[in-house]
Write a protein that holds these residues in place. Structure first.
Motif, short mmCIF file in Angstrom:
data_model
loop_
_atom_site.label_atom_id
_atom_site.label_comp_id
_atom_site.label_asym_id
_atom_site.label_seq_id
_atom_site.Cartn_x
_atom_site.Cartn_y
_atom_site.Cartn_z
N GLN A 149 -22.28 9.75 37.21
CA GLN A 149 -21.48 10.94 37.46
C GLN A 149 -20.03 10.54 37.70
O GLN A 149 -19.75 9.44 38.13
CB GLN A 149 -22.04 11.76 38.62
CG GLN A 149 -22.22 11.05 39.92
CD GLN A 149 -22.86 11.99 40.94
OE1 GLN A 149 -22.67 13.20 40.91
NE2 GLN A 149 -23.64 11.44 41.84
N SER A 150 -19.14 11.46 37.37
CA SER A 150 -17.72 11.15 37.48
C SER A 150 -16.91 12.43 37.63
O SER A 150 -17.40 13.53 37.35
CB SER A 150 -17.23 10.38 36.25
OG SER A 150 -17.37 11.18 35.09
N TRP A 151 -15.69 12.26 38.07
CA TRP A 151 -14.73 13.35 38.18
C TRP A 151 -13.58 13.08 37.23
O TRP A 151 -13.21 11.92 37.02
CB TRP A 151 -14.18 13.45 39.60
CG TRP A 151 -15.19 13.96 40.58
CD1 TRP A 151 -16.07 13.22 41.31
CD2 TRP A 151 -15.43 15.32 40.93
NE1 TRP A 151 -16.84 14.04 42.09
CE2 TRP A 151 -16.47 15.33 41.88
CE3 TRP A 151 -14.87 16.53 40.52
CZ2 TRP A 151 -16.96 16.50 42.43
CZ3 TRP A 151 -15.36 17.70 41.08
CH2 TRP A 151 -16.38 17.69 42.03
N GLN A 152 -13.02 14.15 36.64
CA GLN A 152 -11.88 14.02 35.74
C GLN A 152 -10.84 15.07 36.10
O GLN A 152 -11.20 16.23 36.35
CB GLN A 152 -12.26 14.30 34.30
CG GLN A 152 -13.26 13.40 33.68
CD GLN A 152 -13.68 13.93 32.31
OE1 GLN A 152 -13.92 15.12 32.13
NE2 GLN A 152 -13.78 13.04 31.34
N ALA A 153 -9.59 14.67 36.10
CA ALA A 153 -8.50 15.63 36.17
C ALA A 153 -8.10 15.92 34.73
O ALA A 153 -8.04 15.01 33.89
CB ALA A 153 -7.32 15.07 36.94
N VAL A 154 -7.88 17.19 34.38
CA VAL A 154 -7.52 17.56 33.02
C VAL A 154 -6.22 18.35 33.04
O VAL A 154 -5.90 19.06 33.99
CB VAL A 154 -8.62 18.37 32.31
CG1 VAL A 154 -9.86 17.54 32.10
CG2 VAL A 154 -8.97 19.63 33.08
N ILE A 155 -5.48 18.19 31.97
CA ILE A 155 -4.25 18.93 31.77
C ILE A 155 -4.14 19.19 30.27
O ILE A 155 -4.53 18.34 29.47
CB ILE A 155 -3.01 18.17 32.31
CG1 ILE A 155 -1.77 19.02 32.23
CG2 ILE A 155 -2.85 16.84 31.62
CD1 ILE A 155 -0.58 18.44 32.98
N GLY A 156 -3.67 20.36 29.90
CA GLY A 156 -3.58 20.66 28.48
C GLY A 156 -2.94 22.00 28.22
O GLY A 156 -2.41 22.65 29.12
N VAL A 157 -3.02 22.42 26.98
CA VAL A 157 -2.50 23.71 26.55
C VAL A 157 -3.56 24.41 25.74
O VAL A 157 -4.10 23.84 24.78
CB VAL A 157 -1.21 23.55 25.70
CG1 VAL A 157 -0.74 24.91 25.21
CG2 VAL A 157 -0.12 22.87 26.50
N ARG A 158 -3.88 25.61 26.14
CA ARG A 158 -4.82 26.45 25.38
C ARG A 158 -3.98 27.28 24.42
O ARG A 158 -3.04 27.95 24.83
CB ARG A 158 -5.60 27.34 26.34
CG ARG A 158 -6.57 28.26 25.68
CD ARG A 158 -7.35 29.00 26.74
NE ARG A 158 -8.07 30.11 26.18
CZ ARG A 158 -9.09 30.71 26.76
NH1 ARG A 158 -9.48 30.31 27.95
NH2 ARG A 158 -9.68 31.71 26.18
N ALA A 159 -4.30 27.20 23.13
CA ALA A 159 -3.53 27.93 22.13
C ALA A 159 -4.47 28.54 21.10
O ALA A 159 -5.51 27.96 20.78
CB ALA A 159 -2.54 27.00 21.44
N TRP A 160 -4.11 29.70 20.60
CA TRP A 160 -4.87 30.32 19.53
C TRP A 160 -3.92 31.12 18.65
O TRP A 160 -2.82 31.48 19.07
CB TRP A 160 -6.02 31.18 20.05
CG TRP A 160 -5.65 32.28 21.00
CD1 TRP A 160 -5.47 32.19 22.34
CD2 TRP A 160 -5.43 33.66 20.67
NE1 TRP A 160 -5.16 33.40 22.87
CE2 TRP A 160 -5.12 34.34 21.87
CE3 TRP A 160 -5.46 34.38 19.51
CZ2 TRP A 160 -4.83 35.69 21.91
CZ3 TRP A 160 -5.18 35.74 19.55
CH2 TRP A 160 -4.87 36.37 20.75
N PHE A 161 -4.35 31.35 17.43
CA PHE A 161 -3.51 32.10 16.48
C PHE A 161 -4.39 32.92 15.59
O PHE A 161 -5.57 32.78 15.52
CB PHE A 161 -2.64 31.14 15.65
CG PHE A 161 -3.41 30.08 14.96
CD1 PHE A 161 -3.86 30.27 13.66
CD2 PHE A 161 -3.70 28.88 15.58
CE1 PHE A 161 -4.58 29.28 13.00
CE2 PHE A 161 -4.41 27.88 14.94
CZ PHE A 161 -4.85 28.09 13.65
#
Length: 161
Positions: A149-161
């Motif tokens: 088991q592990s933990w992750q920090a995430v960062i990003g951009v949600r985009a749709w078109f």
């Protein structure tokens, strides 16, 4: 560290009822090696109580099968600030020692993302994910010295078109 998981899906989606689509297409796994190609058929839609759901059946070029279930809920904090709890479950019908996957429920990921919609189509986000491996998949991971088991920090951009 190194990139641990990479896949690309190319799906065609067709509405079959209000708020529900059937999808089919292809998935290509790049990581972990060996690379594998899959055919995909799935159902995506808005379940009661506004849960966004996605269930997909995968059949690989070598005859292996897998099932993925994803559920997400959106909590509107403001008109633009949205908190999204998510859950993803992955199960496999066969053992795959090369990829370290056991049959049955292989892994689960629970996450929480906070996004800000600059425009409806563009929304940067930050979040936290908890990952857990189960059964033979956990056993494979322990044999090579990985945590189950592990933990992750995430960062990003949600985009749709």
């Amino acid at each position: 560290g190194d990139l641990e998981h990479a896949e690309l899906q190319l799906l065609f989606s067709r509405a079959i009822a209000p708020f529900w689509d059937v999808q089919f297409g292809l998935r290509q796994d790049f990581k972990p090696t060996p690379e594998r190609s899959w055919g995909v058929i799935g159902l995506q839609g808005l379940a009661p109580y506004l849960f966004e759901t996605d269930i997909a059946l995968f059949v690989s070029d070598s005859g292996d099968t897998a099932l993925r279930l994803t559920a997400e809920y959106e909590v509107m904090l403001t008109q633009r600030l949205i908190l999204s709890p998510e859950l993803e479950l992955n199960a496999y019908a066969q053992h795959d020692e090369l990829k370290g996957l056991g049959s049955g429920l292989a892994n689960a990921q629970a996450g929480l993302r906070l996004r800000y919609e600059v425009k409806r189509e563009i929304a940067p986000y930050i979040g936290l994910n908890w990952n857990k491996q189960y059964g033979a998949t956990a056993n494979y991971a322990q044999r090579v010295g990985q945590d189950t088991q592990s933990w992750q920090a995430v960062i990003g951009v949600r985009a749709w078109f």
